[in-house]
Design a protein around this motif. Structure first.
Motif, mmCIF file in Angstrom:
data_model
loop_
_atom_site.group_PDB
_atom_site.id
_atom_site.type_symbol
_atom_site.label_atom_id
_atom_site.label_comp_id
_atom_site.label_asym_id
_atom_site.label_seq_id
_atom_site.Cartn_x
_atom_site.Cartn_y
_atom_site.Cartn_z
ATOM 1 N N UNK A 248 -13.013 -13.608 17.836
ATOM 2 C CA UNK A 248 -11.881 -13.700 16.910
ATOM 3 C C UNK A 248 -12.390 -13.893 15.490
ATOM 4 N N UNK A 249 -11.782 -13.205 14.543
ATOM 5 C CA UNK A 249 -11.941 -13.535 13.126
ATOM 6 C C UNK A 249 -10.576 -13.973 12.599
ATOM 7 N N UNK A 250 -10.581 -15.011 11.778
ATOM 8 C CA UNK A 250 -9.343 -15.537 11.197
ATOM 9 C C UNK A 250 -9.370 -15.263 9.705
ATOM 10 N N UNK A 251 -8.347 -14.613 9.204
ATOM 11 C CA UNK A 251 -8.247 -14.308 7.778
ATOM 12 C C UNK A 251 -7.130 -15.148 7.164
ATOM 13 N N UNK A 252 -7.502 -16.142 6.370
ATOM 14 C CA UNK A 252 -6.533 -16.960 5.648
ATOM 15 C C UNK A 252 -6.267 -16.286 4.309
ATOM 16 N N UNK A 253 -5.048 -15.824 4.111
ATOM 17 C CA UNK A 253 -4.695 -15.139 2.871
ATOM 18 C C UNK A 253 -3.875 -16.107 2.022
ATOM 19 N N UNK A 254 -4.550 -16.731 1.064
ATOM 20 C CA UNK A 254 -3.891 -17.709 0.189
ATOM 21 C C UNK A 254 -3.059 -16.964 -0.857
#
Length: 327
Positions: A33-39
Motif C-alpha cells: 500500500x502507498x498512502x497519499x495525503x493531499x493537504x
C-alpha cells in the motif's frame, strides 16, 4: 506479487481525526500500500501533522497544495499515484476492518473485476448505523446489468449500493480520462463515469468502511440553492448514463419522472431563481416510456408545451394544493 494499492486521502483541517484515519490504513493486512495525503491548504497544525506522519512511515507521501476543494485534492492524488489499484479515504473517516483491502483485492483479482464495493457503516456521535448487502456478494458482468439490478432490487435506494468512491477499489485504468468536478455530490458524477469505463463490478459483503458524521462536515452541511442545483445536475448526469447504456424503459421513465419532480420541488422552495433552463434543456424524455396512464399523459403534455411551461404549471398546481391542504 501483490499489485500496489494507492490510497488517496484528501486532508483539510482534520488534525484531530488524521491519526485514526491513517492508522486504520497502515494496519491493513494487505502488504503493498502507498498512502497519499493531499493537504488541501490546511492550517499549519494539520499540514505539520501530515509531514510528521510521512516522516515515520516510508509508504506515506504528502503533497501540499493551495486550497481548491476536495475534488482538486483527489485529482492530484490520482495524478501522483503509482498503484495498479486506487481507492479513496476521507481524512475524518477510517477503515473499520483490518482485512478489508486483502479481502476485496483477492476477490477483485480472482474474478478479474474492474471495480469492487465493500460494506460501509455510518457513524454518528451518538450511535452507529450499519449497512450491508442483504444478498451477499453480487457480481455484475456488465454495467447495464449493474444499473438494472440496482433498480430492480432497490439496492441504490436502500443504500446498499452507494455513489461514494470511498467504499470502492478501482483498477486504475478504469479512471483514465476521468476527474472529479468541484461540486456538491462530486462522487455521483465520478462513480457513474467510472461505471461506464468498467467491464464488470462486484458488490462484496466483506470489509468495512466507517463514514463519520460531524456537525461541520460535508455530510451534514446545510443544503443551499447551489447545493440543491448541483445535486440535481449530478442526477441529470446519472440519467444521461442510463439512456446511453440502454437500460430498461421502465428505469429510464422512472428516473425521468424523478428529475421532473426534483425540478418542480426546487422551484417551489426557491422560486423563479432556481429555474436553470440552460441545465434543464439537456433533459429529454425517453423515446419510449413505461409507466401509468396518468404519467404517460403528463409526459405527452410536456412534449407538447415544452419543459419550462410544464414546470411552471406543475409549480402552480402544487402551490394551489398547498393552499387547499390537498396531499
Amino acid at each position: 506479487m501483490y499489485p500496489l494499492l494507492s490510497v488517496i486521502v484528501p486532508v483539510y483541517n482534520t488534525k484531530d481525526y488524521l491519526d485514526r484515519c491513517v492508522e486504520s490504513i497502515l494496519k491493513q493486512t494487505y502488504p503493498h500500500i502507498e498512502i497519499l495525503l493531499i493537504d488541501d491548504g490546511s492550517e499549519y497544525s494539520t499540514a505539520d501533522k501530515c509531514d510528521k506522519i510521512a516522516s515515520v512511515h516510508k509508504n506515506v507521501k504528502v503533497f501540499h497544495k493551495k486550497n481548491g476543494g476536495q475534488a482538486t485534492a483527489r485529482n492530484l492524488g490520482i495524478e501522483k499515484s503509482h498503484g495498479f489499484l486506487i481507492t479513496f479515504v476521507d481524512s475524518d473517516d477510517y477503515i473499520a476492518d483490518l482485512n478489508t483491502y486483502t479481502q476485496c483485492i483477492n476477490t477483485l483479482l480472482d474474478q478479474d473485476c474492474d471495480i469492487i464495493q465493500y460494506p460501509h457503516r455510518r457513524e454518528f456521535t451518538t450511535h452507529i448505523e450499519s449497512s450491508f448487502s442483504p444478498l451477499g456478494s453480487l457480481y455484475f458482468k456488465t454495467k447495464t446489468e449493474f444499473l438494472e439490478n440496482c433498480r430492480v432490487t432497490n439496492l441504490w435506494e436502500k443504500g446498499y449500493i452507494t455513489t461514494s468512491v470511498c467504499d470502492k477499489i478501482f483498477k486504475k485504468y478504469v479512471l483514465d480520462g476521468l476527474s472529479f468536478i468541484n461540486m456538491f455530490l462530486e462522487d455521483v458524477v465520478f462513480i457513474i463515469d467510472s461505471f461506464e469505463n468498467a467491464k464488470s463490478i462486484i458488490v462484496q459483503d466483506k470489509g468495512l468502511y466507517s463514514y463519520c458524521y460531524r456537525t461541520n462536515s460535508t455530510m451534514t452541511s446545510t443544503y443551499t440553492l447551489k447545493k440543491y442545483t448541483q445535486a440535481l445536475e449530478s442526477n441529470i448526469h446519472v440519467y444521461a448514463s442510463i439512456i446511453r447504456n440502454s437500460v430498461s424503459t421502465k428505469l429510464q421513465t422512472n428516473f425521468y419522472l424523478k428529475l421532473l419532480k426534483d425540478i418542480v420541488n426546487l422551484q417551489i422552495i426557491y422560486g423563479e431563481q432556481s429555474l436553470n433552463m440552460d441545465l434543464y434543456n439537456n433533459i429529454y424524455p425517453p423515446n419510449k416510456v413505461e409507466c401509468s396512464l396518468f404519467n404517460r399523459i403528463r409526459i405527452s403534455i410536456l412534449r407538447i408545451i415544452g419543459l419550462k411551461r410544464y414546470i411552471n404549471k406543475m409549480v402552480e398546481i402544487a402551490r394551489m394544493k398547498q393552499k387547499l391542504h390537498i396531499s
